[in-house]
Design an enzyme around this catalytic site. Sequence first.
Site, PDB file in Angstrom:
ATOM      1  N   HIS A  60      -0.448  -0.031   8.072  1.00 62.29           N
ATOM      2  CA  HIS A  60      -1.164   0.774   7.227  1.00 62.29           C
ATOM      3  C   HIS A  60      -1.653   0.413   5.939  1.00 62.29           C
ATOM      4  O   HIS A  60      -2.825   0.369   5.366  1.00 62.29           O
ATOM      5  CB  HIS A  60      -0.526   1.576   7.312  1.00 62.29           C
ATOM      6  N   GLU A  61      -0.827   0.136   5.193  1.00 60.86           N
ATOM      7  CA  GLU A  61      -0.794  -0.046   3.627  1.00 60.86           C
ATOM      8  C   GLU A  61      -1.865  -1.601   3.500  1.00 60.86           C
ATOM      9  O   GLU A  61      -2.722  -1.278   2.520  1.00 60.86           O
ATOM     10  CB  GLU A  61       0.558  -0.103   3.325  1.00 60.86           C
ATOM     11  N   HIS A  87      -5.282  -0.159   3.450  1.00 64.96           N
ATOM     12  CA  HIS A  87      -5.816   0.544   2.620  1.00 64.96           C
ATOM     13  C   HIS A  87      -6.030  -0.831   1.472  1.00 64.96           C
ATOM     14  O   HIS A  87      -7.388  -1.068   0.516  1.00 64.96           O
ATOM     15  CB  HIS A  87      -5.111   1.039   1.696  1.00 64.96           C
ATOM     16  N   GLU A  97      -7.656   6.283   3.565  1.00 61.78           N
ATOM     17  CA  GLU A  97      -6.894   6.393   4.314  1.00 61.78           C
ATOM     18  C   GLU A  97      -8.252   6.823   6.576  1.00 61.78           C
ATOM     19  O   GLU A  97      -6.858   6.112   6.910  1.00 61.78           O
ATOM     20  CB  GLU A  97      -7.207   8.165   4.541  1.00 61.78           C
TER      21      GLU A  97
HETATM   22 ZN    ZN Z   1      -2.573   5.603   3.377  1.00 61.23          ZN
END
Ligand code: ZN
Length: 504
Positions: free
Chosen positions: A268-269, A272, A298
């Site tokens: 997830h990170e 980003h 996101e």
């Molecule tokens: Zn996030």
Amino acid sequence: MDRMTETKRDTLEGLRKRLATVADLGSANALLAWDQQVYMPKGGVEGRAEGMATLSRLAHEHFVDPETGRLLDAARDLDPETEDGALVRRARRDYERSTRLPSRLVEEMTRAESLAEPAWVEARASSDFSLFAPHLEKILPLQREAAEALGYEDHPYDALLDGYEPGAKKARLEAMFEELKKGIVPMIRRISERGDDGRAAVLRGDFDEAAQEKFGEEVVTAFGYDWDRGRQDRTVHPFCINFGPNDVRITTRFDPEWLSPALFGTMHETGHALYEQGVDPRYARTPLSGGTSMGVHESQSRMWENLVGRSRGFWSHYYPKLQGTFPEPLRDVEPEQFYRAINAVSPSEIRVEADEVTYNLHILLRFELEVALIEGSLAVADLPEAWNAKMEEYLGITPGSYATGVLQDVHWSSGLFGYFPTYTIGNVLSVQFFEEAVKARPEIPEGIQRGEFSALLSWLRENIHRHGSRYLPDEIVERVTGRPLDTAPYLRYLETKFGELYEL
Ligand code: ZN
């Protein structure tokens, strides 16, 4: 060269210089924030707060200086389709938001929030809403006042939302959630009727932390995370932070008895981080550096976490490696069993642990409640009851306590009203973008099955990442997909994937 051109160039140069100073101060502050989470000893808290407040103030003063306004005015006729014009437009947006809030209000908000946060921590620890309620009573009128100062056309909530998702409107979000609710609520009901078969249990066990870390690093390296322009550290709450496109850092946390948080948190990170690392380096130290909104950001993190990281194709390549990394706990776990485990659907109280299907209902609930709080149709005293009623209505469960219910998120204590919906915007966009990527590069799914992600990453770079904040969220969605935000691909994706997984 005529005089006009000369003057215009001076104006732009002056503006860029001012904006670069503001960006540098922002980066310095971000680095202090990173250090606070990663290295700073406890004793540094107060000094660090002072230092960061000073840097923030200097950046703010420099930015809202009338000279910035004068330069922006002088450059106002630049076409926003050009890079310079886009820079001026974005800077003007930020300038107007910053100058419309009276400094007295900003100070009051900062004070109220800095008192509310520790109160929230205590309230959550003791599951006592009454400890937090008086703080929320102080924060809400300030948020309303801020909305009035910022200005809006239809609803005060729009003014707050605009700070995280430029151009988004409450009315459009309501329509989005209505569509999602129609698709998702019956899906959850049908899944719940089957009862929890415990399929996620195999993710719990003895998972060595160092091995988890090494495996995660291997995966995100394959995704395309550039370690020469980034690093990974451990924190209590994982995040991604950057100081321009060439220094983009991620953090992760490990649970030695549960595989999921670090595995999917790291993906997830990294999603980003790939966005930030992909921004055109020429935009460094300008307001165009960085992702265009929380929602579009996101969409990137959720794409790598869910559409890639929770797909069958991904694990057809990576599961043998994972099993080799953890031979003991995964010895008797078949690949298909693992795929079912990481996609288990189970309505639960806690948003951050929610699966793909139930997640958006957690957001819907918060969105409806915060709109009601802002417009004053819901009193703070009635909030816990309203929370529980909606949990029952959407997810069929009643939170066991305020700590795992209305007090679970930090956002409201930090004055982040209007932030929650960006999580769902991201989910919806993740699929809309991904479909477009696969249409343009049909080899993407096959690449994922071989642990090969460059086709996907290069498409994202070309179409989304490199533009940074040059385009507003609506513009980038329209440019990339040819239409506005659309829930249909997302609902189709959920129905196909979980229809198969749960034989619906
Ligand atoms: Zn996030």
